[in-house]
Motif scaffolding. Structure first.
Motif, PDB file in Angstrom:
ATOM      1  N   MET A 159      38.109  30.334  42.514  1.00 58.71           N
ATOM      2  CA  MET A 159      36.935  31.499  42.893  1.00 58.71           C
ATOM      3  C   MET A 159      36.300  32.146  41.759  1.00 58.71           C
ATOM      4  N   VAL A 160      37.255  32.612  40.819  1.00 61.79           N
ATOM      5  CA  VAL A 160      36.770  33.282  39.710  1.00 61.79           C
ATOM      6  C   VAL A 160      35.847  32.429  39.170  1.00 61.79           C
ATOM      7  N   LYS A 190      49.722  26.874  42.867  1.00 51.90           N
ATOM      8  CA  LYS A 190      48.458  26.428  44.040  1.00 51.90           C
ATOM      9  C   LYS A 190      47.584  27.612  44.228  1.00 51.90           C
ATOM     10  N   VAL A 191      48.236  28.721  44.328  1.00 52.89           N
ATOM     11  CA  VAL A 191      47.377  30.132  44.698  1.00 52.89           C
ATOM     12  C   VAL A 191      46.705  30.462  43.420  1.00 52.89           C
ATOM     13  N   ILE A 192      47.403  29.927  41.926  1.00 56.05           N
ATOM     14  CA  ILE A 192      46.687  30.128  40.910  1.00 56.05           C
ATOM     15  C   ILE A 192      45.429  29.337  40.614  1.00 56.05           C
ATOM     16  N   ILE A 227      50.599  27.713  30.968  1.00 53.10           N
ATOM     17  CA  ILE A 227      48.995  27.968  31.793  1.00 53.10           C
ATOM     18  C   ILE A 227      48.936  29.268  32.337  1.00 53.10           C
ATOM     19  N   ALA A 228      50.236  29.856  32.761  1.00 53.36           N
ATOM     20  CA  ALA A 228      50.145  31.152  33.223  1.00 53.36           C
ATOM     21  C   ALA A 228      49.776  31.996  32.264  1.00 53.36           C
ATOM     22  N   ALA A 229      50.329  31.908  30.821  1.00 52.71           N
ATOM     23  CA  ALA A 229      50.345  32.584  29.846  1.00 52.71           C
ATOM     24  C   ALA A 229      48.989  32.773  29.320  1.00 52.71           C
ATOM     25  N   PHE A 230      48.183  31.612  29.533  1.00 53.15           N
ATOM     26  CA  PHE A 230      46.868  31.396  29.090  1.00 53.15           C
ATOM     27  C   PHE A 230      46.019  32.291  30.153  1.00 53.15           C
ATOM     28  N   VAL A 231      46.481  32.278  31.331  1.00 48.36           N
ATOM     29  CA  VAL A 231      45.665  32.971  32.406  1.00 48.36           C
ATOM     30  C   VAL A 231      45.646  34.471  32.178  1.00 48.36           C
ATOM     31  N   ASN A 232      46.861  34.810  31.704  1.00 44.84           N
ATOM     32  CA  ASN A 232      46.979  36.232  31.489  1.00 44.84           C
ATOM     33  C   ASN A 232      46.021  36.608  30.116  1.00 44.84           C
ATOM     34  N   VAL A 233      45.871  35.830  29.160  1.00 44.44           N
ATOM     35  CA  VAL A 233      44.928  36.027  28.129  1.00 44.44           C
ATOM     36  C   VAL A 233      43.364  35.889  28.551  1.00 44.44           C
ATOM     37  N   GLY A 234      43.370  34.771  29.350  1.00 40.03           N
ATOM     38  CA  GLY A 234      41.867  34.732  30.012  1.00 40.03           C
ATOM     39  C   GLY A 234      41.441  35.845  30.602  1.00 40.03           C
ATOM     40  N   GLY A 263      40.126  37.935  40.967  1.00 39.33           N
ATOM     41  CA  GLY A 263      40.587  37.975  39.871  1.00 39.33           C
ATOM     42  C   GLY A 263      41.980  38.665  39.637  1.00 39.33           C
ATOM     43  N   ALA A 264      42.200  39.610  40.632  1.00 42.43           N
ATOM     44  CA  ALA A 264      43.436  40.370  40.294  1.00 42.43           C
ATOM     45  C   ALA A 264      44.402  39.555  40.900  1.00 42.43           C
ATOM     46  N   ILE A 265      44.174  38.947  42.052  1.00 39.08           N
ATOM     47  CA  ILE A 265      45.466  37.979  42.760  1.00 39.08           C
ATOM     48  C   ILE A 265      45.560  36.765  41.594  1.00 39.08           C
ATOM     49  N   PHE A 266      44.621  36.367  40.960  1.00 41.17           N
ATOM     50  CA  PHE A 266      44.777  35.398  39.881  1.00 41.17           C
ATOM     51  C   PHE A 266      45.594  35.676  38.835  1.00 41.17           C
ATOM     52  N   SER A 267      45.294  36.966  38.311  1.00 40.91           N
ATOM     53  CA  SER A 267      46.191  37.339  37.257  1.00 40.91           C
ATOM     54  C   SER A 267      47.504  37.709  37.415  1.00 40.91           C
ATOM     55  N   GLY A 268      47.391  38.487  38.744  1.00 36.16           N
ATOM     56  CA  GLY A 268      48.867  38.963  39.140  1.00 36.16           C
ATOM     57  C   GLY A 268      49.849  37.741  39.452  1.00 36.16           C
ATOM     58  N   PHE A 269      49.193  36.802  40.131  1.00 37.37           N
ATOM     59  CA  PHE A 269      50.259  35.450  40.161  1.00 37.37           C
ATOM     60  C   PHE A 269      50.611  34.936  38.926  1.00 37.37           C
ATOM     61  N   ALA A 270      49.716  34.899  37.989  1.00 32.75           N
ATOM     62  CA  ALA A 270      49.988  34.399  36.611  1.00 32.75           C
ATOM     63  C   ALA A 270      51.195  35.281  35.908  1.00 32.75           C
TER      64      ALA A 270
END
Lengths: 402, 467
Positions: free
Chosen positions: B314-315, B306-308, B379-386, B270-277
């Motif tokens: 994974m999340v 792709k990483v996101i 999408i990245a903004a939504f991931v930050n919120v999510g 989750g950390a990698i996910f949010s960091g890339f976003a």
């Protein structure tokens, strides 16, 4: 060397990586040792061409990492199991698995310090000044040009060196003098550094002073909400209840635990006719006195002191602060004095149970039997301090039971 | 092997050059250094003004908080960890991409990292600053926060090393320190570039002080590269450990919904996910404003998309496994918590999280979407919120329905919770905009090494994979 005009070395500029690497190889093969290349980025193959030996930095990092690992375990073991042992949820004082995360982080922290500061130290950085900084064209060494410098102090250096270097494909060659006066930081910068350093030393100095001196005053609290809490203390008046008392009496018809007969002498300290009991309503023996001593130390000694004279740490500190911030301290009674000695055991019992003056009642915390034990212990304490035999002694059984 | 394979690749499927637009050493220096040397575009001043104002609001709120106490927040029993801890985990998670891009991708020889690593590392530093703020103010009496460290004090007491909360102190402060060293050390040669280009006295002095007298000496580069490699090798296990330790704050507690072994890997993903976003959120506008399009190319952005998507799945897998284990364990408390999570009083938060983190990133299956700046920014903004909601769901749902139904409680944040979260963005963006303005935003020296002409004899063989 010292007789010649001061010369730092000779600088050759190259346009691309290939000619630099080739030139570096030739310089090394010619026997020069005091030379270096200056490039905007690390060029691969240059170490080999220059014959740069592998650095010892990894060993420094390993050493620092091991210190972090060992130090991390030692820190946790010494602080939690030796210097200040305390049991948390029945866990062992020191357990390897629980100590791993902190030791792991400290390993990485110290190893990283080793890598960073070790790199700087081995490179002789930070450095304020370098003779090459005076060469105008050298400013491109951090952008897009490649340089080779042979120092004048090299044993192989000769007046022909610059010409020879030019023949190696350099786009320009220039001799670099060693300035008489190296560049120094501006004065205001030095002054600023001194001021900042002195200011930075102030907090450690204050901490050191605090550590080796005694404080005469309580610590200054910026936020006073712990000093003045909105609460009612024992025996205070409160407008919240109809009877105006902050301490709540037992609700009518309820019986405290272990207090099955609330009217007996054992529970009230009074005889059926309402007078104070003058005898103990249970068997007086050494065990009861010991029990009384133990309970007294737990519940009473904090204020009345272990010797019962009202000279506890709490009382002393309260007296020191008398009058500060509106405090009005009533000292705890001297339990060995005449006034208390004149009281029959039943009255002592009642005081412990219900409280008196500013002292709260302890009937919720101390069971009746233990309250009698404390009253008995007080008597023993008084007699012991007066040089008399304790009431529990066999010879004085009769007297004690009076 | 790699060389042979690269030579045999047909032209049509060969990956494009990492750096485009025919840039050379000189133009890279000019492109990057210009950002720090000239006055920024008007948009920078507007953004900085807003960021500083929000930071001011944060400082005022903190002053009020210190005076009044943590009662101004919505935290209460049984939800004693409210937004401050949610915000802490949120920011610490964002702070992971920087070191991941720097260190992990460096060890895996992913050369595309060179264009974005400086940027991501800076983001890490500032995100960890925001993260560190929240536990510090959450302790109630922040002026006593030094009790968390093993410093000899007047009480002659030591901290309890058997608590995951203390592990967290060590993990996060080590992470902040090592990230700072890694970022700064990588920046020293670039600061030297700015020093050598500076024409005015004061910038030359200041860049000079922080460049530490770097001359680009090859003997220094040799040790520098070794130190950089070692730091990367040290930072990689550190990244993995930090969010694992953060997850221990929850996983070591014996509360249904928290007490699970999947938490460490789940938190790291989750950390990698949010960091890339967050990197995309910042990078897309920044490359536009500062003209870095040739250095941060579509290929870089596409790789990050792709990483996101991968980490998002994974999340999503972790969300599924939690439910499976709740059923498979046969533990009825665990089962209740998860049914309550999806269908109970916080179902709205749960499904917001699933939508933002699992469903929306699926659009990155399509190449067109991965290469569309607007789509990836949204999408990245939504991931930050999510990801913020993920931490909210974890922290609040389990505690609001604890073992004793009589103490069940619906957590409601106060205005102060919201303003302090908003204010932390002011803190973040103030530092970030200063970084964009005054420091080398792209690692010039490293980018130069991925140009073909950086390697001796480059016209005879394809670019070496080694740096």
């Amino acid at each position: 060397m010292s007789a010649e005009p001061r010369l730092y070395g000779v600088l050759a500029e190259f346009e691309d990586v290939d000619s630099l690497v080739a030139a570096a190889r030739k310089v090394r093969e010619a026997g020069y040792t005091r030379f270096d290349a200056h490039t905007p980025f690390p060029v691969h193959g240059l170490d080999d061409a220059m014959g740069v030996q592998p650095t010892i930095l990894p060993w420094i990092v390993l050493l620092c990492g091991l210190i972090g690992l060992g130090g991390g375990f030692l820190l946790q073991w010494w602080t939690n199991a030796v210097d200040y042992p305390f049991v948390i949820s029945g866990k062992p004082l020191f357990g390897l698995p629980g100590a791993v995360p902190v030791a792991y982080e400290l390993t990485i922290l110290l190893a990283s310090f080793g890598a960073f500061f070790g790199m700087l130290a081995l490179n002789g950085l930070p450095k304020w000044y370098h003779p090459l900084f005076r060469v105008a064209r050298f400013s491109r060494a951090t952008s897009d040009r490649f340089y080779l410098v042979i120092q004048g102090s090299d044993p192989f250096f000769s007046p022909a060196t610059p010409e020879w270097l030019a023949s190696l494909g350099a786009s320009a060659v220039e001799t670099v003098p060693e300035p008489d006066e190296p560049d120094t930081p501006p004065r205001w910068f030095k002054g600023l550094t001194w001021i900042v350093t002195s200011l930075a030393l102030l907090p450690p100095a204050m901490i050191a002073k605090a550590r080796f001196s005694e404080m005469q005053h309580p610590r200054v609290h910026l936020v006073k909400n712990m000093d003045f809490q909105k609460k009612f203390k024992a025996q205070q008046a409160s407008p919240l209840f109809a009877d105006g008392r902050a301490m709540r009496p037992d609700p009518a018809g309820t019986v405290a635990r272990g207090d099955l007969d609330p009217t007996s002498t054992l529970a009230t300290g009074r005889n059926p006719d309402g007078s104070y009991a003058t005898a103990y309503p249970l068997a007086v023996d050494q065990a009861l006195i010991e029990r009384g001593r133990e309970r007294f130390a737990i519940y009473c000694a904090t204020c009345h002191g272990l010797d019962g004279r009202g000279d506890s740490m709490v009382a002393r500190r309260a007296l020191l602060r008398q009058g500060q911030q509106g405090t009005n301290w009533v000292p705890p009674a001297d339990l060995t004095g005449e006034a208390v000695a004149a009281q029959p055991p039943g009255r002592i019992f009642e005081t412990i149970s219900r409280g008196r003056n500013t002292m709260p009642g302890y009937s919720q915390q101390i069971r009746p039997r233990d309250r009698w034990a404390i009253a008995l212990y007080l008597e023993a304490l008084r007699q012991a301090q007066a040089g008399l035999d304790a009431p529990g002694d066999k010879d004085n059984q009769e007297e004690a039971g009076r | 092997m790699a060389e042979v394979a690269a030579r045999e690749l047909p032209e049509s499927i060969k990956p494009p050059d990492l750096i485009q637009g025919g840039e050379d050493f000189t133009s890279i220096t000019n492109t990057v250094a210009r950002v720090a040397e000239y006055k920024p575009p008007k948009g920078w001043y507007i953004a900085f003004g807003i960021a500083v104002s929000v930071l001011g609001v944060l400082l005022a709120m903190l002053g009020y908080l210190f005076w009044k106490g943590v009662g101004i927040w919505g935290n209460n029993q049984p939800v004693a960890w409210g937004w401050p801890i949610v915000n802490f985990v949120f920011w610490v998670g964002i702070g992971h991409a920087g070191t991941l891009i720097s260190a992990v991708l460096f060890l895996f020889r992913q050369q595309w990292r060179t264009s974005i690593n400086r940027f991501a590392e800076a983001m890490t530093i500032f995100a960890v600053m925001c993260a560190g703020l929240f536990p510090a103010i959450h302790v109630g009496r922040p002026w006593l926060a030094y009790w968390l460290f093993p410093i000899p004090n007047q009480m002659r007491m030591w901290p309890n090393f058997r608590s995951p909360l203390l592990w967290d102190v060590f993990a996060v402060s080590t992470y902040a320190t090592v990230s700072l060293l890694f970022w700064y050390m990588g920046m020293v040669p670039d600061l030297a570039t700015l020093r050598d280009r500076a024409t005015k006295k004061l910038p030359r002095l200041l860049y000079g002080v922080f460049a530490l007298g770097w001359t680009g000496s090859n003997r220094a580069w040799h040790r520098f590269e070794r130190a950089y490699l070692l730091l990367a090798a040290l930072a990689t296990p550190l990244v993995l450990s930090v969010h694992s330790v953060v997850s221990f704050d929850f996983a070591v507690a014996q509360l249904p919904g928290w007490h699970t072994t999947i938490f460490p890997p789940y938190f790291v993903a989750g950390a990698i996910f949010s960091g890339f976003a967050m990197v995309i959120t910042l990078m897309v506008p920044a490359r536009q404003f500062f003209g870095l399009k040739n250095l941060v190319t579509m290929r870089h952005l596409e790789n990050m998309c792709k990483v996101i998507m991968a980490t998002g799945m994974m999340v999503g897998y972790a969300y599924g496994v939690e439910f499976f284990i709740a059923w498979y364990s046969g533990n009825k408390y665990e089962g209740f918590v998860f049914i309550n999570r999806a269908l109970g009083n916080y179902a709205w938060a749960y499904w917001t999280m699933v939508t933002c983190n699992v469903l929306l990133p699926q659009v990155f299956w399509f190449r067109k979407m991965r290469r569309n700046l607007v789509v990836m920014f949204v999408i990245a903004a939504f991931v930050n919120v999510g990801m913020w909601f993920e931490r909210f769901v974890i922290t609040v749902t389990s505690t609001s329905r604890d073992f004793l139904p009589s103490s069940w409680h619906y957590f409601t944040p106060t205005l102060f919770d919201a303003v302090i979260l908003l204010g932390s963005f002011g803190l973040f963006f103030t530092f970030f905009l200063l970084f964009c303005r005054f420091l080398p935003t792209v690692a010039m020296a490293e980018v130069k090494t991925v140009l073909p002409e950086a390697h001796p004899g480059h016209h005879h063989q394809p670019a070496e994979v080694e740096r």
